[in-house]
Design an enzyme around this catalytic site. Structure first.
Site, PDB file in Angstrom:
ATOM      1  N   SER A 160       0.779  -1.229   0.000  1.00 41.81           N
ATOM      2  CA  SER A 160       0.000   0.000   0.000  1.00 41.81           C
ATOM      3  C   SER A 160       0.812   1.281   0.000  1.00 41.81           C
ATOM      4  CB  SER A 160      -0.950   0.012   1.206  1.00 41.81           C
ATOM      5  OG  SER A 160      -0.215  -0.044   2.422  1.00 41.81           O
ATOM      6  N   HIS A 188      -5.282  -3.850  -2.574  1.00 42.56           N
ATOM      7  CA  HIS A 188      -4.872  -2.818  -3.535  1.00 42.56           C
ATOM      8  C   HIS A 188      -4.638  -3.377  -4.936  1.00 42.56           C
ATOM      9  CE1 HIS A 188      -4.465   0.549  -0.717  1.00 42.56           C
ATOM     10  NE2 HIS A 188      -4.097  -0.368   0.160  1.00 42.56           N
ATOM     11  N   LYS A 219     -11.902   0.066  -1.995  1.00 43.28           N
ATOM     12  CA  LYS A 219     -10.932   0.698  -2.891  1.00 43.28           C
ATOM     13  C   LYS A 219     -11.461   0.635  -4.323  1.00 43.28           C
ATOM     14  CE  LYS A 219      -7.428  -0.292   0.512  1.00 43.28           C
ATOM     15  NZ  LYS A 219      -8.372  -0.796   1.532  1.00 43.28           N
TER      16      LYS A 219
END
Length: 372
Positions: A160, A188, A219
């Protein structure tokens, strides 16, 4: 770069005070956070199902929406079963604490997310951290602890703060050699990599070799929550042992409906991934050509290393004055001496916006002496 003429609700921007700033610090990678179809699905479920679930899923909080979503997730991940958690932190801590305990060992990359670290601590298993992406170090540690009852390797797929990838091929080979379990956090990378956005494991064709697939909906999906996919045995075990699931109120039905719609869009709208990678290539190459030190990789997480804490804070303030939101990341979140601006891009960013942003970043870099 001034954005006084930008509508405060324009995608790709964030509001501070009465100003709209180009948002280069969001995890909204595919630009789905304000997608009208997701919002409409949530509205409909809110009216039909109510505001909240009212209890944990194992009491009376379960709804049919959950089961349908989990079946779709399992199919998407090419797994036997899936399970929804309230968020990524609760998924990681709940899974790790359920699978290992005293007498077991967890091998964790030093740059893994804090939720993985806390999950290991809660589990009371021995926590063995290996040097970032150092596969020889992993091999030596697995050999050292080869006689432990259970061995679990846990890694972020995309890290990240650095935006680089785990060496999943080698981790799969090592887990097979030493009889370990492998858990991959696709927070991610989910939505971004893979033909249907399944994540890095699928992109590399390793999905069948990963024991625990974990990812988030906060996300690329633009919503909230998390999932775990794997064998039916794994999911049944988690339903009965994951304390963060058992003792937590179920997500609101409207949120589950929004996640389901977001999953459909992640799977079907390949153009979002293509646009994101185009933006990422442009931004990365432009910063490098300007002379900045940035991390390696092709992910939309792009760290610009400044080094000094005061300097990176000033850089962030100067960018905000120019209409750009780029948050400064400092120790202890990152190692000493590596304070950085962590840029993260979205499919909604236009080429013009990104070129203008790079021009601003370059000018401030020269002004501050970061660039010579």
């Amino acid at each position: 770069m001034h954005n006084n003429d930008i509508d405060l609700e324009t995608p790709g921007y964030t509001v501070r005070g009465d100003r709209a700033l180009l948002n280069l610090s969001s995890n909204n990678y595919l630009g789905l956070a304000d997608h009208p179809a997701i919002i409409e699905a949530m509205k409909e479920a809110l009216l039909s199902e109510g505001a909240g679930s009212g209890a944990s899923r194992l009491v009376t909080g379960n709804r049919s929406l959950y089961g349908r979503l989990e079946q779709k997730l399992a199919e998407w991940q090419s797994c036997e079963a899936g399970l929804v958690f309230a968020n990524g932190f609760m998924a990681n801590t709940g899974v790790i604490d359920s699978l290992v305990g005293r007498g077991d060992v967890v091998f964790s990359d030093r740059l893994n997310h804090a939720s993985i670290v806390d999950g290991v601590i809660l589990s009371r298993a021995e926590h063995v951290r290996y040097r970032h992406n150092d596969m020889e170090h992993v091999r030596s540690l697995l050999s050292k602890y080869r006689d432990r009852r259970r061995k679990l390797i846990v890694t972020d797929a995309v890290f990240s703060m650095d935006g680089d990838k785990a060496d999943l091929r080698e981790l799969v080979a090592l887990k097979q050699q030493f009889g370990a379990m492998l858990m991959v956090d696709e927070a991610h990378s989910g939505g971004i990599y893979g033909r249907r956005g399944e994540g890095l494991s699928h992109d590399l064709g390793l999905q069948d070799q990963v024991d625990i697939h974990m990812g988030t909906f906060s996300k690329s999906f633009g919503v909230y929550g998390a999932y775990v996919c794997g064998s039916r045995t794994l999911i049944r075990w988690l339903v009965n042992h994951a304390r963060t699931l058992i003792y937590s109120t179920a997500l609101p039905p409207s949120l589950v409906a929004g996640i389901s719609k977001a999953l459909e869009l992640v799977i079907s709208e390949q153009w979002r991934r293509e646009k994101l990678f185009e933006a990422t290539r442009l931004f990365r190459s432009s910063l490098r050509q300007s002379g900045f030190i940035i991390g390696d990789g092709d992910s939309p997480i792009i760290p610009l290393i400044v080094g000094n804490n005061d300097a990176v804070l000033r850089f962030s303030r100067e960018l905000e004055a120019k209409g750009i939101a780029a948050v400064a990341i400092r120790p202890p979140t990152v190692p000493d001496g590596t304070a950085r601006l962590r840029f993260s891009l979205s499919a909604v960013h236009s080429e013009k916006e990104l070129i203008n942003a790079v021009n601003c970043i370059r000018a401030i870099g020269h002004q501050m002496g970061v660039l010579r």
